[in-house]
Write an enzyme that holds these catalytic residues in place. Structure first.
Site: not given
Ligand SMILES: [Zn+2]
Length: 132
Positions: A29-30, A93, A95
């Site tokens: 994750d950016i 998605h 995390h």
């Protein structure tokens, strides 16, 4: 409209990929909550985790389990948190977030990481996930 995560999974958009197999793709994750925050996505477009087939749903959680242990070791985290919100991008998605204390999973803690930080973490995790 193009789906950001479909573009990432097919390498049309460059991401900080850390692991993949034939079905799933994991990348940094950016804007991580903590360094080492990764996302696991199916390569095929499915709008959210709960819309996956039962088999894919089981398999994506097996991937989360498989990556959690080396992720914890590599980031020296107390634990690995798992979160599903699905509000940002309409492509399933999960995390996985290295956490150190209660409430670390709060998404408001997410901060954009520098290119250098992301590159360094990618290298660490590629090494940790090698062979998995
Ligand atoms: Zn998609």
């Amino acid at each position: 409209m193009k789906c950001l995560f479909c573009e990432i999974a097919s390498n049309k958009i460059t991401s900080f990929k850390v692991w993949e197999n034939g079905e799933f793709f994991a990348f940094l994750d950016i804007a991580p909550i903590n360094p080492g925050h990764i996302l696991i996505i199916p390569k095929i477009h499915v709008k959210d985790v709960f819309s996956l087939s039962n088999d894919s749903y089981n398999r994506i959680f097996q991937v989360a389990k498989k990556l959690a242990k080396p992720l914890k070791k590599a980031t020296l985290a107390k634990a690995i948190g798992l979160a599903i919100e699905g509000l940002g991008v309409s492509h399933a998605h999960i995390h996985l977030v290295p956490i150190h204390k209660g409430n670390d999973l709060n998404p408001e803690r997410a901060k954009k990481a520098s290119l250098a930080e992301l590159k360094k973490m990618q290298k660490i995790l590629l090494n940790s996930f090698k062979g998995l």
